[in-house]
Design a protein around this motif. Structure first.
Motif, PDB file in Angstrom:
ATOM      1  N   ALA A  61     -18.023 -25.393  -2.944  1.00 54.49           N
ATOM      2  CA  ALA A  61     -18.411 -25.639  -4.425  1.00 54.49           C
ATOM      3  C   ALA A  61     -19.491 -25.063  -4.960  1.00 54.49           C
ATOM      4  N   ILE A 123     -19.260 -27.641 -12.539  1.00 56.80           N
ATOM      5  CA  ILE A 123     -18.138 -27.821 -11.492  1.00 56.80           C
ATOM      6  C   ILE A 123     -18.473 -28.861 -10.518  1.00 56.80           C
ATOM      7  N   HIS A 124     -17.497 -29.828 -10.306  1.00 52.78           N
ATOM      8  CA  HIS A 124     -17.791 -30.917  -9.470  1.00 52.78           C
ATOM      9  C   HIS A 124     -16.651 -30.905  -8.340  1.00 52.78           C
ATOM     10  N   ILE A 125     -17.082 -31.681  -7.416  1.00 47.90           N
ATOM     11  CA  ILE A 125     -16.224 -32.002  -6.126  1.00 47.90           C
ATOM     12  C   ILE A 125     -15.230 -33.084  -6.417  1.00 47.90           C
ATOM     13  N   ILE A 153     -12.314 -28.454  -6.541  1.00 51.40           N
ATOM     14  CA  ILE A 153     -13.330 -28.417  -7.576  1.00 51.40           C
ATOM     15  C   ILE A 153     -12.651 -28.546  -8.850  1.00 51.40           C
TER      16      ILE A 153
END
Lengths: 478, 490, 89
Positions: A61, A123-125, A153
């Motif tokens: 990520a 952007i996140h997981i 992601i």
């Protein structure tokens, strides 16, 4: 879409990461296996089980974050998003809410001959959900948990896109970057890359309209259709005196329509709160620096460079930059000899790509030495061999593995540019084709092509066609 | 007690007897199983008794010992396990209809450790449903009775564990503590119970109530027994991300009883109006005794104690509402019989599967997390938690540990508080701060009130200060000549 | 305080009879009144603890799934899957 309207589009792209194991447990991250054979008590949300975060997910990520010019938060956390659904075994999805891993980035895309900058919000997981299997022959729905916990992601763009073409270019670029940095397989048919779309419309010069969210868009071509459909739907509502309400709609690609899923009143209350089973994600600067250093030149930058510095047409630049291996190959060819970028591009996108399609092999498995290809191109550019001879050398080289210069000699393909020899050939052709000469002189200029062809035939393909054409013209016009 | 029965002895004593081959684990296990058979109709501590499996495990341990293998101190010791700790192949109900028939295909990390040590599992102990309660009355299955007075509750939520240990139905037991669930029943039943430092015992396989507060801990009849059991279960577990990366000593081996020079803090907020006079007196007496042994008494203040109960109920319920959402009738556990669609299946399953107290907590948790209320409740509670942690840290600059009552009063009668939630919740007022701050807390018996019910004193230390707690508890235990369970073990 | 029991029950996937609901409403009001006792703290800022960083897991496949065991507690199973009432979207 009507000319007096403008659309505003924002995209949320979900990409599955190609790690070996899942995000929160040691199950295999694999697609297409027998139902419920790639899961365990953790990803099935059994009582008492706990998640443990896969470090590769964070690394991947962060890579994407750097690729999209984001700030990587050295300290971030994970949160629970609570909702009930049979494909979500814990009844919450572990995601990131207020402190994502990456934020404040941008992506430059090429649309219609111009570069355009699209803001990247974050952007996140997060973890993927399972799959529901619907079967009309059966009264219930079946649940397969294999996909539960596959790492995702989510890339959220700013509402900077203004057309479906923008969206298409954005999606293509995202996909190609994911492939470049090798963090996702991007297999659309396996659902490894999907998107949610926010669309609003407004009359030009007026403030932005109310946005509608569309879910269930699983292909990029579907995204284009969905955006156009939704923009037109909203315009029609507005033109009929209606108003757009903030709602969520579901795209049905088969029907080419979307349907109301939830109105604003039914908006889900996800009750986000920090995931107490996981501690803070803390990333050291050295680690982040090493990730940043591992990012190669990305396709959108390459494309811009090909256009600006190499003078290639946009279409060539796109096609060359799309896959990293192809771009690398192209650049190796280009740097192996003093040749024109366009010549190298023609070969890579022409014969080499054709060969890739025919053999269904990646470029590096074709057995082509970029230096030798460059030699062929160079000989062709310098009129040492004709273009047809060049193709012949290329084919022979593939078959025999011999060096191009050797093959040219062996096959006697060296181009004849000696004016004395060529003049003899031209004279013979002129003497034997009086009808064509008359035709030409009577205004049928395409007779010249026929005469050049005859000269080439007489020279057994070795005569320099440009010189022979020049000589023919002298006779015809003289 | 003229001749001691095996079930009456401590783990420490039994461990030595087993090592010296003065008895076998099978004999010991039989003795405890017989005691269970005798006492269960009256006490009802167990949800599930695994008699056959226990005897089999005991025999296997005896065989290993006979073969000369080196044995863990707990090898062959019969233990009871709270029914929210997952046991592979043995149903784990959380005392809920929801999990009445749930058989985990995995062991909790603590069970892996105990199995590896060769401890013998007697069965699964009753508790408040999903550990929510302070009397074990919210159990779906049965009401456990206090062995000192069967008209009274054993406390909760680890009421089954406390009652079993006090009544000789287990040599020692595991409980879990989210807001006092080990310490309060230990206090009510006159035994020793430790809520370890958060992160020292893996929560893997403990059915979660409030993840950031839950901790598994040991309960026993002596300080040494509790130290032995704690040593066996603590330690890093890679399957629990919140598990601390550190090494632990053998707490039982290094146990001393020297309190000279230790500064014992008495937080004034814990000795206020709400605490019964007899309880205050008993704890003060204990403090004076420790002073005589060379400890120094210091008055300290923890001003935010008043807010702890609010912060606790908000945080615990918020996490619970999320943790218990997975019980939806899909993958395991109870599923309602008649439903027209998915939503109805969810609602009927959860409404029929959960008891009233669990529903109240889920509703409260949903409320404090819901849109528009998160900042006012959950976030504020988390900041209050930070302040409470800071106040403890501040107090620990002035003293090495704290001494307080465990519960404001001794065990109440069954049914006395079931319709008054606030009164029931007040039971936790002296214990929740320890969970909120992630500290170790221990309850040790410190006398009886005029109703002849046991009183408990709570020792609280900084994170990972269990050795100090054991030391002080042991000094006290020695000075009173061991804790008096003669009435319940008879 | 604005306690919408019906809404909370819906979010929690619980249902109550009218009598239960009335009882719950009263009880919940008392409980909420109790928990409202919180100090006036500045509740801005993030809930994050960088001093206690998480040790992450290596990307390794370690599980050997056993479907029979995983589904042994399921109320209804067919074709290796868990069965739920038809989901219509």
């Amino acid at each position: 879409m009507r000319q007096d309207y403008e659309m505003v589009v924002g995209l949320e792209v979900h990409a599955e990461l190609n790690t070996a194991s899942k995000i929160y447990c040691g199950c295999r991250n694999a697609f297409g296996k027998e139902v419920n054979t790639q899961c365990c008590p953790v990803c099935m949300g059994m009582p008492g089980t706990l998640p443990t975060l896969n470090e590769k997910v964070v690394e991947y990520a962060a890579k994407m974050g750097y690729a999209l010019n984001c700030t990587i938060n050295p300290v971030s956390k994970q949160d629970r998003k609570n909702y009930f659904y049979p494909d979500l075994p814990k009844a919450y999805q572990i995601s990131q809410f207020d402190i994502p891993l990456c934020e404040h980035g941008y992506l430059d895309i090429w649309v219609d001959g111009a570069e355009k900058r699209i803001g990247i919000t974050r952007i996140h997981i997060e973890e993927d959900a399972g799959k529901l299997i619907h079967d009309d022959s059966f009264t219930g729905t079946l649940v397969d948990f294999n996909r539960c916990g596959v790492p995702l992601i989510e890339i959220v763009s700013e509402p900077d896109l203004r057309s479906s073409a923008d969206a298409k270019a954005y999606l293509d670029t995202i996909k190609s970057i994911l492939e470049y940095i090798n963090i996702s397989d991007c297999k659309m048919q396996e659902g490894s890359i999907r998107c949610d779309i926010n669309v609003s419309v407004h009359k030009k010069g007026e403030p932005f309209g109310t946005r509608v969210e569309m879910k269930n868009v699983n292909t990029f071509s579907g995204a284009v259709r969905a955006i156009e459909y939704e923009a037109n739907r909203q315009i029609e509502v507005l033109e009929n005196g209606g108003t757009i309400s903030q709602e969520t709609r579901r795209w049905d690609d088969l029907k080419g329509q979307n349907f109301l899923l939830r109105s604003k009143e039914d908006a889900q209350d996800y009750r986000y709160f920090p995931e107490p089973d996981l501690l803070t994600i803390v990333l050291e600067q050295d680690y982040l620096d090493s990730i940043k250093a591992s990012i190669p030149e990305l396709p959108n930058k390459k494309k811009a460079r090909y256009i600006k510095e190499l003078g290639l047409p946009e279409e060539d630049a796109s096609l060359l930059a799309e896959l990293k291996e192809k771009a690398d190959f192209f650049e190796e060819v280009l740097h192996a000899a003093n040749i024109k970028p366009k010549s190298a591009s023609n070969w890579v996108l022409g014969d080499v790509s054709r060969l890739m399609n025919e053999t269904n092999k990646p470029i590096n498995d074709l057995g082509i030495d970029p230096k030798q290809l460059a030699e062929i191109i160079s000989m062709q550019e310098q009129n040492k061999i004709s273009s047809s001879a060049a193709k012949q050398v290329f084919e022979e080289m593939l078959k025999t593995g011999k060096a191009p210069s050797e093959l040219v000699k062996e096959l006697g393909l060296e181009q004849v540019s000696d004016t004395g020899t060529l003049q003899e050939i031209v004279d013979t052709v002129v003497a034997n084709n009086q009808k064509s000469i008359d035709d030409y002189r009577n205004g049928k200029t395409n007779a010249l092509g026929f005469l050049v062809g005859q000269c080439m035939k007489a020279s057994k393909g070795k005569g320099n066609p440009a010189l022979m054409k020049e000589m023919l013209l002298k006779v015809l016009e003289g | 007690m003229s001749t001691m029965e095996l079930y009456q002895l401590t783990a420490e004593k039994l461990s030595a007897m087993l090592a010296n081959k003065e008895c076998s684990s099978e004999e010991l296990t039989r003795s405890v199983l017989k005691r269970i058979e005798q006492k269960e109709p009256e006490i009802a501590a167990y949800v599930t008794v695994c008699g056959e499996e226990a005897l089999k495990a005991a025999a296997a341990i005896d065989a290993k010992r006979a073969a000369g293998e080196s044995m863990h101190p707990l090898a062959g010791i019969p233990l009871g396990i709270k029914d929210n700790i997952c046991t592979r192949g043995v149903r784990t109900t959380c005392a809920s209809r929801m999990l009445e028939n749930f058989v985990p295909p995995y062991d909790a990390f603590v069970m892996e450790k105990l199995n590896a040590a060769g401890a013998v599992m007697l069965g699964k102990l009753n508790m408040d449903e999903f550990a929510m309660g302070s009397s074990t009355e919210t159990s779906y299955f049965q009401k456990t009775r206090n062995p000192f007075d069967t008209e009274r509750v054993p406390g909760g939520s680890s009421g089954g564990s406390a009652a079993a240990v006090a009544a000789g139905e287990a040599v020692a037991a595991l409980g879990s503590d989210t807001g006092g669930s080990i310490r309060q029943p230990s206090s009510y039943c006159g035994i020793v119970g430790l809520k370890p430092t958060y992160s020292s015992v893996s929560r893997y396989g403990l059915v979660a109530f409030a993840s950031s507060l839950d901790q598994i801990g040991p309960m026993g009849r002596s300080v040494k027994d509790v130290a032995m059991l704690y040593s066996a279960i603590c330690g890093r577990d890679n399957h629990d991300a919140t598990s601390a990366l550190r090494e632990y000593p053998d707490f039982a081996k290094e146990l001393t009883s020297d309190v000279k020079g230790l500064r014992i803090g008495l937080p004034k907020e814990y000795f206020g109006e709400g605490v019964a006079a007899e309880v205050r007196e008993a704890v003060s007496k204990m403090a004076k005794e420790l002073e005589k042994m060379g400890a120094e008494l210091v008055e300290v203040s923890l001003p935010s104690t008043d807010y702890a109960l609010s912060a606790y109920y908000i945080i615990a319920s918020a996490e619970a509402s999320s943790n218990l959402a997975r019980f939806d009738g899909v993958k395991y556990g109870y599923r309602a019989k008649d439903f027209a669609n998915l939503t109805e299946m969810y609602e009927k399953t959860r409404s029929e599967g959960f008891g009233a107290e669990v529903k109240r907590r889920i509703m409260l948790g949903t409320y404090v997390l819901s849109s528009g209320y998160y900042d006012a409740y959950y976030k504020k509670a988390k900041f209050t938690q930070l302040r409470i942690q800071q106040e403890f840290a501040e107090a620990f600059t002035k003293c090495d540990l704290l001494l307080t009552p465990t519960v404001p009063d001794t065990a109440f009668k069954l049914g006395e508080n079931v319709d008054d939630q606030i009164k029931m919740y007040m039971n936790d007022i002296l214990t929740v701060t320890v969970n909120i701050a992630g500290l170790p807390g221990m309850s040790v018996p410190c006398g009886f009130d005029s109703k002849k019910m046991p009183i408990g004193a709570q020792l609280i230390g900084p994170k990972f200060s269990e050795s100090t707690l054991f030391r002080v508890a042991s000094a006290w235990e020695t000075s009173v000549g061991g804790f008096d369970l003669s009435r319940t073990l008879a | 305080m604005n306690l919408d029991i019906k809404h909370l029950a819906k979010l929690s996937r619980l249902t109550f009879s009218p009598e239960e609901e009335a009882k719950f409403e009263k009880e919940m009001a008392n409980i909420v009144a109790m928990v409202e006792k919180l100090p006036d703290l500045d509740a801005s800022g993030a809930l994050i603890d960088p001093d206690n960083p998480m040790q992450m897991r290596k990307d390794e496949v370690v599980n050997q799934p056993n479907r029979t065991e995983l589904l042994q507690n399921a109320p209804e199973v067919q074709a290796g899957c868990i069965v739920v009432p038809k989901v219509v979207e």
